[in-house]
Design an enzyme around this catalytic site. Structure first.
Site, PDB file in Angstrom:
ATOM      1  N   GLU A   6       0.785  -1.068   0.013  1.00 36.07           N
ATOM      2  CA  GLU A   6       0.049   0.092   0.145  1.00 36.07           C
ATOM      3  C   GLU A   6       1.067   1.185   0.154  1.00 36.07           C
ATOM      4  O   GLU A   6       1.868   1.160   0.599  1.00 36.07           O
ATOM      5  CB  GLU A   6      -0.890   0.118   1.346  1.00 36.07           C
ATOM      6  CG  GLU A   6      -1.950  -1.118   1.064  1.00 36.07           C
ATOM      7  CD  GLU A   6      -3.188  -0.729   2.141  1.00 36.07           C
ATOM      8  OE1 GLU A   6      -3.213   0.381   2.462  1.00 36.07           O
ATOM      9  OE2 GLU A   6      -4.177  -1.489   1.979  1.00 36.07           O
ATOM     10  N   HIS A  20      -4.811   6.689  -0.279  1.00 32.87           N
ATOM     11  CA  HIS A  20      -3.884   5.434  -0.152  1.00 32.87           C
ATOM     12  C   HIS A  20      -4.413   4.495  -1.136  1.00 32.87           C
ATOM     13  O   HIS A  20      -5.600   4.603  -1.709  1.00 32.87           O
ATOM     14  CB  HIS A  20      -4.048   4.858   1.237  1.00 32.87           C
ATOM     15  CG  HIS A  20      -5.471   4.138   1.749  1.00 32.87           C
ATOM     16  ND1 HIS A  20      -6.647   4.953   2.108  1.00 32.87           N
ATOM     17  CD2 HIS A  20      -5.801   2.737   1.903  1.00 32.87           C
ATOM     18  CE1 HIS A  20      -7.680   4.142   2.353  1.00 32.87           C
ATOM     19  NE2 HIS A  20      -7.175   3.100   2.108  1.00 32.87           N
ATOM     20  N   HIS A  69      -5.206   0.451  -2.454  1.00 24.71           N
ATOM     21  CA  HIS A  69      -5.760  -0.981  -2.261  1.00 24.71           C
ATOM     22  C   HIS A  69      -5.263  -1.750  -3.435  1.00 24.71           C
ATOM     23  O   HIS A  69      -5.769  -2.223  -4.307  1.00 24.71           O
ATOM     24  CB  HIS A  69      -7.371  -0.829  -2.260  1.00 24.71           C
ATOM     25  CG  HIS A  69      -7.889  -0.344  -0.916  1.00 24.71           C
ATOM     26  ND1 HIS A  69      -9.237  -0.378  -0.741  1.00 24.71           N
ATOM     27  CD2 HIS A  69      -7.318  -0.086   0.198  1.00 24.71           C
ATOM     28  CE1 HIS A  69      -9.540   0.238   0.626  1.00 24.71           C
ATOM     29  NE2 HIS A  69      -8.416   0.225   0.870  1.00 24.71           N
ATOM     30  N   ASP A 109     -10.606   0.943   7.329  1.00 25.00           N
ATOM     31  CA  ASP A 109     -10.497   2.354   6.687  1.00 25.00           C
ATOM     32  C   ASP A 109     -11.661   3.127   7.661  1.00 25.00           C
ATOM     33  O   ASP A 109     -11.308   4.191   8.138  1.00 25.00           O
ATOM     34  CB  ASP A 109     -10.959   2.524   5.490  1.00 25.00           C
ATOM     35  CG  ASP A 109      -9.807   1.958   4.424  1.00 25.00           C
ATOM     36  OD1 ASP A 109      -8.690   2.165   4.822  1.00 25.00           O
ATOM     37  OD2 ASP A 109     -10.151   1.564   3.410  1.00 25.00           O
TER      38      ASP A 109
END
Lengths: 139, 107
Positions: A26, A86, A88, A99
């Protein structure tokens, strides 16, 4: 009222580059910009270090020193931290239970789905008063 | 008493009427946060827990130095410092679940 996140093409390209470079881990960072009414405009996306090393494929936590540096720069430029981004890896651009559990209100959360080939989707989300994520319109 | 500037992160500015900085007089970091809490209702509970220690998802930096693990909230103030409240920003994808090709996420 649907909220809007304006993300310039140049910033999308920067994000895509970081996302692909970090794959299969990530990647994460902050979004600097300004909000007016129901619209948030991103002026600059910044990359940050992920301090989660043992589970970097499915977890992130932004290095607090990187966050602090971004916030200081934002203040000096007359903008603010308006969101978090961010990736995935190999998963959809939708918020996970993790999250949601760890999210702060008042920010846009931009999530990029990324595979080995690169970014396949990106979507922006924001917590509502019930702490449920609502999708924002991405322009 | 010393004067300290407290930097307020974006998610907590709803408590301070949008202010990104708050100036207080205090002798320690703990007192500085208490003054902040007296001025803006509700914000202190977002920063410290019931024991009065920093919440798990909050970091406190004094002039760029992380206070977690040091003297913590009992750190003395000389005056002129900047105390930054830094939200821990974390998350990550689900551990299990359907992967991209099966979901057919649009390209």
């Amino acid at each position: 009222m649907t909220r809007v996140l304006c993300l310039p093409d140049e910033q999308r390209r920067r994000l895509a580059g970081w996302a692909k470079a970090a794959y299969p881990h990530e990647a994460c960072g902050v979004l600097l910009g300004a909000s007016q009414g129901d619209e948030t405009r991103v002026a600059e996306a910044r990359s940050a270090r992920n301090i989660v090393t043992e589970r970097a494929r499915d977890r992130y936590e932004i290095d607090p020193e990187d966050y602090l540096a971004a916030e200081s720069e934002a203040a000096s430029r007359g903008v603010e931290v308006v969101g978090i981004w961010h990736t995935h890896p190999d998963h959809p651009a939708r918020p996970s239970s993790t999250d949601r559990e760890k999210a702060w209100g008042g920010w846009s959360y931009l999530i990029l789905a990324v595979t080995r080939e690169g970014v396949t989707d990106l979507r922006s989300w924001r917590l509502d008063g019930e702490r449920d994520f609502q999708e924002e319109v991405l322009k | 008493m010393s004067q300290v500037v407290i930097r307020i992160p974006t998610p907590l500015r709803s408590y301070t009427g949008g202010a990104d900085e708050v100036v207080v007089q205090a002798a320690t970091v703990r007192e500085a946060l208490a003054r902040l809490g007296e001025r803006y209702e509700g914000i202190l509970e977002r920063v410290v827990d019931q024991r009065g220690e920093p919440r798990q998802f909050v970091n406190l930096f004094l002039d760029g130095r992380n206070l977690r693990g040091a003297e913590g909230l009992d750190t003395a103030l000389d005056g002129g410092e900047v105390l930054a409240i830094v939200p821990a920003v974390a998350g990550g994808r689900d551990e299990t679940g359907t992967t991209l090709p099966e979901l057919g996420v649009r390209k």
